[in-house]
Scaffold this motif. Structure first.
Motif, PDB file in Angstrom:
ATOM      1  N   ASP A  14      47.403  45.936 139.884  1.00 59.99           N
ATOM      2  CA  ASP A  14      48.480  46.688 139.222  1.00 59.99           C
ATOM      3  C   ASP A  14      47.897  47.635 138.170  1.00 59.99           C
ATOM      4  OD1 ASP A  14      50.710  45.684 140.586  1.00 59.99           O
ATOM      5  OD2 ASP A  14      50.932  43.998 139.192  1.00 59.99           O
ATOM      6  N   LEU A  15      46.949  47.121 137.394  1.00 58.23           N
ATOM      7  CA  LEU A  15      46.343  47.926 136.342  1.00 58.23           C
ATOM      8  C   LEU A  15      45.640  49.154 136.925  1.00 58.23           C
ATOM      9  CD1 LEU A  15      44.918  45.198 133.907  1.00 58.23           C
ATOM     10  CD2 LEU A  15      47.003  46.566 133.641  1.00 58.23           C
ATOM     11  N   GLY A  97      50.954  47.081 129.440  1.00 59.38           N
ATOM     12  CA  GLY A  97      52.209  46.581 130.003  1.00 59.38           C
ATOM     13  C   GLY A  97      52.774  45.378 129.277  1.00 59.38           C
ATOM     14  N   VAL A  98      52.113  44.952 128.199  1.00 61.50           N
ATOM     15  CA  VAL A  98      52.606  43.831 127.405  1.00 61.50           C
ATOM     16  C   VAL A  98      53.297  44.412 126.174  1.00 61.50           C
ATOM     17  CG1 VAL A  98      51.974  41.748 126.121  1.00 61.50           C
ATOM     18  CG2 VAL A  98      50.724  42.344 128.215  1.00 61.50           C
ATOM     19  N   LYS A 108      57.813  46.894 135.496  1.00 60.89           N
ATOM     20  CA  LYS A 108      57.019  47.908 136.186  1.00 60.89           C
ATOM     21  C   LYS A 108      57.785  49.231 136.306  1.00 60.89           C
ATOM     22  CE  LYS A 108      53.715  48.129 139.915  1.00 60.89           C
ATOM     23  NZ  LYS A 108      53.101  47.434 141.033  1.00 60.89           N
ATOM     24  N   GLU A 109      59.100  49.140 136.532  1.00 60.98           N
ATOM     25  CA  GLU A 109      59.924  50.351 136.678  1.00 60.98           C
ATOM     26  C   GLU A 109      59.848  51.195 135.405  1.00 60.98           C
ATOM     27  OE1 GLU A 109      61.420  47.118 137.060  1.00 60.98           O
ATOM     28  OE2 GLU A 109      60.729  47.236 139.143  1.00 60.98           O
ATOM     29  N   VAL A 114      57.739  55.622 132.131  1.00 60.65           N
ATOM     30  CA  VAL A 114      57.123  55.935 130.833  1.00 60.65           C
ATOM     31  C   VAL A 114      55.796  55.179 130.770  1.00 60.65           C
ATOM     32  CG1 VAL A 114      57.469  55.966 128.318  1.00 60.65           C
ATOM     33  CG2 VAL A 114      59.453  56.038 129.839  1.00 60.65           C
ATOM     34  N   PRO A 115      54.744  55.726 131.406  1.00 66.59           N
ATOM     35  CA  PRO A 115      53.479  54.976 131.522  1.00 66.59           C
ATOM     36  C   PRO A 115      52.787  54.648 130.209  1.00 66.59           C
ATOM     37  CG  PRO A 115      53.314  57.120 132.607  1.00 66.59           C
ATOM     38  CD  PRO A 115      54.693  57.011 132.066  1.00 66.59           C
TER      39      PRO A 115
END
Length: 128
Positions: A14-15, A97-98, A108-109, A114-115
């Motif tokens: 994922d990363l 992502g944390v 994830k969405e 908004v990465p």
């Protein structure tokens, strides 16, 4: 099985997916910033020496506004690039992502939209 004291994070796969998306966004954002800066430089080169004094006064007012808007745009774009680069650092640290407030995984969405997000919607709403 995840132990309760183990930190929840996205998988390495994922990363890597997020890393590719972010690198692409950085490239586009840096190109946009370059265009904004070039536009700012070009604005300074467009003289109105051969036009009437009244028109010149109006144009200088618009030019000042345009320069301010350009400066604001450039500042926002620089911050966006910096935030994206910070996201890459979080990927390397495996903390991407944390949520920095709740410690939970940001959906994830949200990260796809908004990465550079560091807050979950839950934490963002708590700020209001």
């Amino acid at each position: 099985m995840i132990m309760s004291d183990e930190r929840v994070r996205y998988s390495d796969a994922d990363l890597q997916e997020f890393k590719a998306i972010i690198k692409e966004k950085i490239e586009k954002a840096e190109n946009d910033l370059k265009l904004i800066r070039e536009s700012f430089i070009n604005d300074q080169n467009n003289g109105t020496d051969d036009t009437s004094p009244t028109f010149k006064a109006f144009e200088e007012g618009a030019e000042t506004l345009s320069k301010e808007q350009n400066s604001i745009l450039a500042g926002r774009q620089e911050k966006f690039v910096r935030d994206l680069k910070n996201a890459l650092i979080r990927i390397e640290n495996k903390t991407y992502g944390v949520c920095r407030v709740t410690g939970k995984l940001i959906p994830k969405e949200r990260l796809l939209a908004v990465p550079h997000a560091t807050l979950s919607i839950e934490a963002k709403n708590m700020q209001k």
